[in-house]
Structure formats: C-alpha cells, structure tokens
Design an enzyme around this catalytic site. Structure first.
Site, PDB file in Angstrom:
ATOM      1  CG  ASP A  47      -1.856   1.107   1.171  1.00 41.23           C
ATOM      2  OD1 ASP A  47      -2.823   0.999   0.649  1.00 41.23           O
ATOM      3  OD2 ASP A  47      -1.413   2.303   1.990  1.00 41.23           O
ATOM      4  CE1 TYR A  52       0.336   8.047   2.583  1.00 39.39           C
ATOM      5  CE2 TYR A  52       0.827   5.663   2.086  1.00 39.39           C
ATOM      6  CZ  TYR A  52       0.009   6.550   2.729  1.00 39.39           C
ATOM      7  OH  TYR A  52      -1.119   5.970   3.101  1.00 39.39           O
ATOM      8  CE  LYS A  77      -3.665   4.545   0.497  1.00 39.26           C
ATOM      9  NZ  LYS A  77      -2.424   4.426   0.859  1.00 39.26           N
ATOM     10  CG  HIS A 110      -5.000   9.550   0.128  1.00 43.15           C
ATOM     11  ND1 HIS A 110      -3.467   9.703   0.106  1.00 43.15           N
ATOM     12  CD2 HIS A 110      -5.078   9.364   1.435  1.00 43.15           C
ATOM     13  CE1 HIS A 110      -2.946   9.134   0.967  1.00 43.15           C
ATOM     14  NE2 HIS A 110      -3.692   8.920   2.106  1.00 43.15           N
ATOM     15  CE  LYS A 234       7.014   2.927   8.915  1.00 46.65           C
ATOM     16  NZ  LYS A 234       7.590   3.413  10.108  1.00 46.65           N
TER      17      LYS A 234
HETATM   18  N1  LIG Z   1      -5.599   6.304   3.620  1.00 39.81           N
HETATM   19  C1  LIG Z   1      -5.141   6.954   4.760  1.00 39.81           C
HETATM   20  O1  LIG Z   1      -5.267   7.961   4.827  1.00 39.81           O
HETATM   21  C2  LIG Z   1      -3.825   6.568   5.534  1.00 39.81           C
HETATM   22  C3  LIG Z   1      -3.618   7.052   6.621  1.00 39.81           C
HETATM   23  C4  LIG Z   1      -2.554   6.251   7.320  1.00 39.81           C
HETATM   24  C5  LIG Z   1      -1.848   5.147   6.982  1.00 39.81           C
HETATM   25  N2  LIG Z   1      -2.359   4.534   5.898  1.00 39.81           N
HETATM   26  C6  LIG Z   1      -1.863   3.506   5.450  1.00 39.81           C
HETATM   27  O2  LIG Z   1      -1.666   2.263   6.521  1.00 39.81           O
HETATM   28  C7  LIG Z   1      -0.613   2.039   6.991  1.00 39.81           C
HETATM   29  C8  LIG Z   1      -0.366   1.604   8.284  1.00 39.81           C
HETATM   30  O3  LIG Z   1      -0.673   2.814   9.157  1.00 39.81           O
HETATM   31  P1  LIG Z   1       0.257   3.372   9.932  1.00 39.81           P
HETATM   32  O4  LIG Z   1       1.721   3.243   9.307  1.00 39.81           O
HETATM   33  O5  LIG Z   1      -0.117   4.942  10.119  1.00 39.81           O
HETATM   34  O6  LIG Z   1       0.117   2.771  11.299  1.00 39.81           O
HETATM   35  P2  LIG Z   1       0.432   1.215  12.225  1.00 39.81           P
HETATM   36  O7  LIG Z   1       0.807   0.416  10.923  1.00 39.81           O
HETATM   37  O8  LIG Z   1      -0.643   1.014  12.780  1.00 39.81           O
HETATM   38  O9  LIG Z   1       1.664   1.746  12.806  1.00 39.81           O
HETATM   39  C9  LIG Z   1       3.001   2.013  12.450  1.00 39.81           C
HETATM   40  C10 LIG Z   1       3.822   2.137  13.778  1.00 39.81           C
HETATM   41  O10 LIG Z   1       3.660   0.895  14.596  1.00 39.81           O
HETATM   42  C11 LIG Z   1       5.085   0.624  14.821  1.00 39.81           C
HETATM   43  N3  LIG Z   1       5.120  -0.954  14.752  1.00 39.81           N
HETATM   44  C12 LIG Z   1       4.890  -1.698  13.630  1.00 39.81           C
HETATM   45  N4  LIG Z   1       4.620  -2.959  13.954  1.00 39.81           N
HETATM   46  C13 LIG Z   1       4.991  -3.125  15.185  1.00 39.81           C
HETATM   47  C14 LIG Z   1       4.845  -4.069  16.206  1.00 39.81           C
HETATM   48  N5  LIG Z   1       4.638  -5.350  15.754  1.00 39.81           N
HETATM   49  N6  LIG Z   1       4.843  -3.716  17.448  1.00 39.81           N
HETATM   50  C15 LIG Z   1       5.025  -2.649  18.014  1.00 39.81           C
HETATM   51  N7  LIG Z   1       5.049  -1.320  17.022  1.00 39.81           N
HETATM   52  C16 LIG Z   1       5.085  -1.754  15.897  1.00 39.81           C
HETATM   53  C17 LIG Z   1       6.073   1.082  13.636  1.00 39.81           C
HETATM   54  O11 LIG Z   1       7.374   1.391  14.051  1.00 39.81           O
HETATM   55  P3  LIG Z   1       8.617   0.993  13.269  1.00 39.81           P
HETATM   56  O12 LIG Z   1       8.485   1.287  11.776  1.00 39.81           O
HETATM   57  O13 LIG Z   1       9.780   1.412  14.043  1.00 39.81           O
HETATM   58  O14 LIG Z   1       8.582  -0.658  13.612  1.00 39.81           O
HETATM   59  C18 LIG Z   1       5.304   2.327  13.308  1.00 39.81           C
HETATM   60  O15 LIG Z   1       5.798   3.422  14.345  1.00 39.81           O
HETATM   61  C19 LIG Z   1       0.371   3.164   6.451  1.00 39.81           C
HETATM   62  O16 LIG Z   1       1.486   2.610   6.325  1.00 39.81           O
HETATM   63  C20 LIG Z   1      -0.221   3.507   5.074  1.00 39.81           C
HETATM   64  O17 LIG Z   1       0.055   2.443   3.977  1.00 39.81           O
HETATM   65  C21 LIG Z   1      -3.313   5.197   5.247  1.00 39.81           C
END
Ligand SMILES: NC(=O)c1ccc[n+]([C@@H]2O[C@H](COP(=O)([O-])OP(=O)(O)OC[C@H]3O[C@@H](n4cnc5c(N)ncnc54)[C@H](OP(=O)(O)O)[C@@H]3O)[C@@H](O)[C@H]2O)c1
Length: 278
Positions: A47, A52, A77, A110, A234
């Site tokens: 994704d 990004y 997106k 998006h 992520k």
């Molecule tokens: N459509 C939208 O508006 C929108 C908005 C936000 C995000 N997204 C998409 O959704 C994806 C995921 O959301 P996100 O990146 O915001 O948040 P997330 O995946 O919920 O959290 C990422 C954070 O959690 C940490 N992490 C990852 N795995 C872990 C684990 N097993 N234990 C503890 N901490 C962990 C990561 O740190 P480290 O990297 O240091 O491991 C990072 O700081 C994004 O990357 C993007 O592709 C879309």
C-alpha cells in the site's frame, strides 16, 4: 470457517490479500529495502500513495524482488489536489510511471475532500481507468457512508474498498456493518493504533498475547483479520515486518475478540473525513 490467509473477493470479482505492507512514512530511499523485505517475507499486498513520495522506491522493490508482478497486489492513491476527471487520470499515469508498472491492482481516492465536491467525478475517472485496463479495482479511502452513497448515485456502483482509520480504540462497528451489507471491503489504516501510544499496552491485548505466545502487535493484527478487515501494518524494521505477517498459527477466542472490541473510545486519531481539512 473462512481461511484468513486466503484473499478476499471484492465486489468486482478481484481477489485481494487480507494482509499487506503499509508504506506511510517510509522514505523513497528506505522503501526499496523495506518492500523487498516484505515481499521476501511473504506479503503480496503493498500500500502506497502519491502523497507518500515513495512510489519510485516501491516500484524498484517490486521489480528487484523476483516476485512476478502479477503476484503482487499494488495499491496507490490519488491525492486531494488531483480530484476531477482529467487531473485524476493524469495523476494515475504519473503514479504508474513512478511505480514502473502499466497497471495497478487497486487505485483509491485518498480523501473525499468534500469542500471540492469532485469525488463522484473522480471516482467516475477511476471506473474509466478500470475499463481502459490501467487499474483492476476502483476504491476509496476515508469515505463516510454519505460520500459512498453519492458515489453510487453518480456512477451506479459502490467502490470495492474503503480504507479507513481502524484500530481497537476506533473500531468502527457501524461502518463495518454498513460496508458488509453493501459488499464494500473494509481496509484498516493505522491498525496498531500507534498514534495513541497505548493500544499495544492494553491488558485485553497483552493478556491475549501471553495466552497465545504472540506479541501484542500480532494480536491486534489478528483481531483485524478475524473482524473481516484487510490490514496493512507498517514497520521499518525487518524483524517487525516478519512478526506482523506471522499471524496465521493462532486464533483469538470470542471472549478475547470482545475484550479488544470493548476498547472502543469513539475517538479518531486522524482527521475527520466529513470536515473540510482535506
Ligand atoms: N488512507 C489513509 O489516509 C492512510 C492514513 C494512514 C496510514 N495509511 C496506510 O496504512 C498503513 C499503516 O498505518 P500506519 O503506518 O499509520 O500505522 P501502523 O501500521 O498502525 O503503525 C506503524 C507504527 O507502529 C510501529 N510498529 C509496527 N509493527 C509493530 C509491532 N509489531 N509492535 C510494535 N510497534 C510496531 C512502527 O514502528 P517501526 O517502523 O519502528 O517498526 C510504526 O511506528 C500506512 O503505512 C499506510 O500505508 C493510510
């Protein structure tokens, strides 16, 4: 019982993996290594987004991975400044160029950006791109039911996917049910709730982790899958990229699921998609 390691079928017949690698805040330089690691681990959904700034790195990773392009489900997106038929088509073509591919598996709007009011027209452009073979599936992100209804009124169809903020503190039961009734897949962004800083320390999560010999992150990812959501965690760390994918050898009990559901606060961490900020 549903095999959660198998793809889900979207309302247009396209099959989408239930777990993917999210790339928000993965820089373009870092993206190649991180996405290659994810693909080597077994992820088959990636994704990204125009916003990004890492589509070049993501594309290079797919090309270098040795995984055939048709085995990767690639999502990007269209950003808010490219709403409208012509701008969306140009943004899609620019994304394809950066990604080094001639098609996307899923293209998402998006944000609805209601102030511009162009999202029905933008979605129509996605349907045209699907007809033209540039994308396989047309979806949206951060849409509320009223936005989804407007899209259906304008185009006759609902998007295949709505990618929304979803985690134990904001688990959107009403929206999930609304989607399910209309055949729209729910994809969870921010799935670990890390913007809150505390989801992974909640006793409901840590108790389940201890009971199953898994990490809190794995428990929360499994909770998304068992709730029927597609989930895209992520991480920039190879060890966590692997950890987050290793969620198919245990199942949460109904009580464990209910205890995590009960963490709901009704509070978003991100922007309200009904507002005019985006
Ligand atoms: N459509 C939208 O508006 C929108 C908005 C936000 C995000 N997204 C998409 O959704 C994806 C995921 O959301 P996100 O990146 O915001 O948040 P997330 O995946 O919920 O959290 C990422 C954070 O959690 C940490 N992490 C990852 N795995 C872990 C684990 N097993 N234990 C503890 N901490 C962990 C990561 O740190 P480290 O990297 O240091 O491991 C990072 O700081 C994004 O990357 C993007 O592709 C879309």
């Amino acid at each position: 019982m549903t095999d959660l390691s198998a793809p889900i079928e979207l309302n247009d017949g396209i099959r989408m993996p239930r777990i993917g690698y999210g790339t928000y805040k993965v820089g373009d330089d870092e993206a190649q290594q991180a996405v290659e690691t994810a693909l080597a681990t077994g992820y088959r959904l990636v994704d990204t987004a125009e916003m990004y700034g890492n589509e070049v790195g993501v594309g290079r990773a797919i090309a270098a991975s040795g995984v055939p392009r048709e085995e990767v489900f690639l999502t990007t997106k269209v950003w808010n400044d490219h709403h409208g038929a012509e701008a969306a088509r140009a943004a899609l073509e620019a994304s394809l160029e950066r990604l080094g591919t001639d098609y996307l598996d899923l293209y998402l709007i998006h944000w609805p950006s209601p102030k511009q009011g162009l999202y029905p027209e933008t979605f129509q452009a996605l349907l045209k791109a699907r007809e033209d073979g540039l994308i396989r599936s047309a979806g949206v992100s951060n849409f509320l039911p009223k936005h989804l209804e407007k899209v259906r009124e304008a185009t006759g169809v609902y998007p295949s996917v709505n990618q929304v903020e979803l985690h134990p503190y904001f688990n959107q039961p009403d929206l999930r049910a609304w989607h399910a009734e209309r055949g729209i897949a729910t994809e969870s962004w921010g799935p670990l709730g890390q913007r809150t800083g505390s989801v992974l320390r909640e006793p409901a999560v840590t108790a389940a982790a201890e009971a199953h010999g898994k990490s809190p992150g794995q428990v929360v990812i499994r909770w998304h899958l068992q709730n029927g959501c597609v989930v895209i965690p992520k991480s920039s760390k190879a060890s966590r990229i692997a950890e987050n994918f290793d969620v198919f050898d245990f199942a949460l009990t109904d009580d464990e699921m209910a205890a995590i559901d009960a963490l709901e606060t009704g509070q978003r961490q991100g922007i309200d998609p009904g507002g005019n900020e985006r």
